[in-house]
Design a protein around this motif. Structure first.
Motif, PDB file in Angstrom:
ATOM      1  N   LEU A 136     100.997 101.804  13.945  1.00 36.75           N
ATOM      2  CA  LEU A 136     100.659 100.445  13.527  1.00 36.75           C
ATOM      3  C   LEU A 136     100.604  99.554  14.765  1.00 36.75           C
ATOM      4  O   LEU A 136     101.508  99.583  15.597  1.00 36.75           O
ATOM      5  N   THR A 137      99.523  98.773  14.885  1.00 34.20           N
ATOM      6  CA  THR A 137      99.389  97.823  15.980  1.00 34.20           C
ATOM      7  C   THR A 137      99.037  96.460  15.400  1.00 34.20           C
ATOM      8  O   THR A 137      98.136  96.355  14.561  1.00 34.20           O
ATOM      9  N   VAL A 138      99.748  95.419  15.839  1.00 24.70           N
ATOM     10  CA  VAL A 138      99.472  94.042  15.450  1.00 24.70           C
ATOM     11  C   VAL A 138      99.051  93.310  16.719  1.00 24.70           C
ATOM     12  O   VAL A 138      99.774  93.315  17.715  1.00 24.70           O
ATOM     13  N   THR A 139      97.868  92.692  16.679  1.00 28.86           N
ATOM     14  CA  THR A 139      97.332  91.963  17.824  1.00 28.86           C
ATOM     15  C   THR A 139      97.060  90.534  17.370  1.00 28.86           C
ATOM     16  O   THR A 139      96.312  90.320  16.415  1.00 28.86           O
ATOM     17  N   TRP A 140      97.655  89.562  18.064  1.00 25.71           N
ATOM     18  CA  TRP A 140      97.589  88.161  17.613  1.00 25.71           C
ATOM     19  C   TRP A 140      97.341  87.245  18.802  1.00 25.71           C
ATOM     20  O   TRP A 140      98.000  87.362  19.836  1.00 25.71           O
ATOM     21  N   ASP A 141      96.416  86.300  18.650  1.00 26.78           N
ATOM     22  CA  ASP A 141      96.126  85.353  19.723  1.00 26.78           C
ATOM     23  C   ASP A 141      97.006  84.104  19.646  1.00 26.78           C
ATOM     24  O   ASP A 141      96.775  83.140  20.352  1.00 26.78           O
ATOM     25  N   ARG A 142      98.006  84.118  18.790  1.00 27.95           N
ATOM     26  CA  ARG A 142      98.946  83.014  18.590  1.00 27.95           C
ATOM     27  C   ARG A 142      98.243  81.767  18.048  1.00 27.95           C
ATOM     28  O   ARG A 142      98.638  80.651  18.324  1.00 27.95           O
ATOM     29  N   GLY A 143      97.198  82.018  17.275  1.00 27.67           N
ATOM     30  CA  GLY A 143      96.450  80.906  16.693  1.00 27.67           C
ATOM     31  C   GLY A 143      95.626  81.327  15.493  1.00 27.67           C
ATOM     32  O   GLY A 143      96.130  81.415  14.395  1.00 27.67           O
ATOM     33  N   THR A 144      94.361  81.632  15.739  1.00 30.18           N
ATOM     34  CA  THR A 144      93.439  81.849  14.623  1.00 30.18           C
ATOM     35  C   THR A 144      92.921  83.276  14.478  1.00 30.18           C
ATOM     36  O   THR A 144      92.116  83.539  13.602  1.00 30.18           O
ATOM     37  N   ARG A 145      93.379  84.204  15.314  1.00 31.85           N
ATOM     38  CA  ARG A 145      92.925  85.596  15.200  1.00 31.85           C
ATOM     39  C   ARG A 145      94.117  86.540  15.143  1.00 31.85           C
ATOM     40  O   ARG A 145      94.984  86.505  16.004  1.00 31.85           O
ATOM     41  N   LEU A 146      94.096  87.409  14.133  1.00 28.29           N
ATOM     42  CA  LEU A 146      95.158  88.390  13.921  1.00 28.29           C
ATOM     43  C   LEU A 146      94.512  89.682  13.457  1.00 28.29           C
ATOM     44  O   LEU A 146      93.694  89.669  12.530  1.00 28.29           O
TER      45      LEU A 146
END
Length: 158
Positions: A136-146
């Motif tokens: 499992l990988t979670v990638t988040w731009d700390r705003g509007t993209r996850l």
């Protein structure tokens, strides 16, 4: 849950198709647009907490993971963005929050204080990336993209 397949590649002037199973990815972007693992699109607007993914929908069994996002109004435009992502892996709780250092702890009431999930948190350009050894990988731009990416071994478990 469905995963996309790598169906074809061009070899010379012919398409060569395969059944290679690829990881599945779901995503949240912009003004709360959602694309599911099987490619369906939804829009959910509003400040709320959303359950994005989990590996058990059975009330009698507990799963390995659960991912939730807390969405709040951001800026003066009235747009909604993700403020916090909470990931539960076995007895481990990982909280990613805008403008804060990631927090890792044991779930309240969990037996012992050791974590049962192997994971790594890194910063890559504009993204916080959480890689968990279960695939499992979670990638988040700390705003509007996850983005949530799952190993093909999860295909068909629900």
């Amino acid at each position: 849950m469905f995963f996309r397949y790598d169906f074809s590649s061009c070899q010379g002037t012919q398409w060569s198709c395969t059944n290679h199973v690829c990881p599945g990815t779901c995503s949240v972007y912009g003004e709360l647009n959602y694309i599911t693992f099987d490619g369906r699109r939804f829009t959910f607007s509003g400040a709320c907490e959303y359950l994005l993914a989990q590996d058990s929908c059975n009330a009698t069994s507990t799963g390995t993971f659960q991912i939730q996002a807390q969405n709040v109004p951001c800026g003066s435009s009235g747009l909604t963005c993700t403020k916090k992502v909470t990931i539960t892996i076995n007895n481990t709780l990982i909280v990613l929050e805008r403008e804060k250092t990631p927090v890792v702890s044991s779930l309240p009431g969990a037996a012992g204080s050791s974590f049962t999930a192997g994971f790594q948190i890194s910063e890559r350009h504009f993204f916080t990336v959480l890689e968990i050894d279960i695939g499992l990988t979670v990638t988040w731009d700390r705003g509007t993209r996850l983005y949530i990416t799952l190993d093909p071994k999860f295909k068909g478990q629900w």
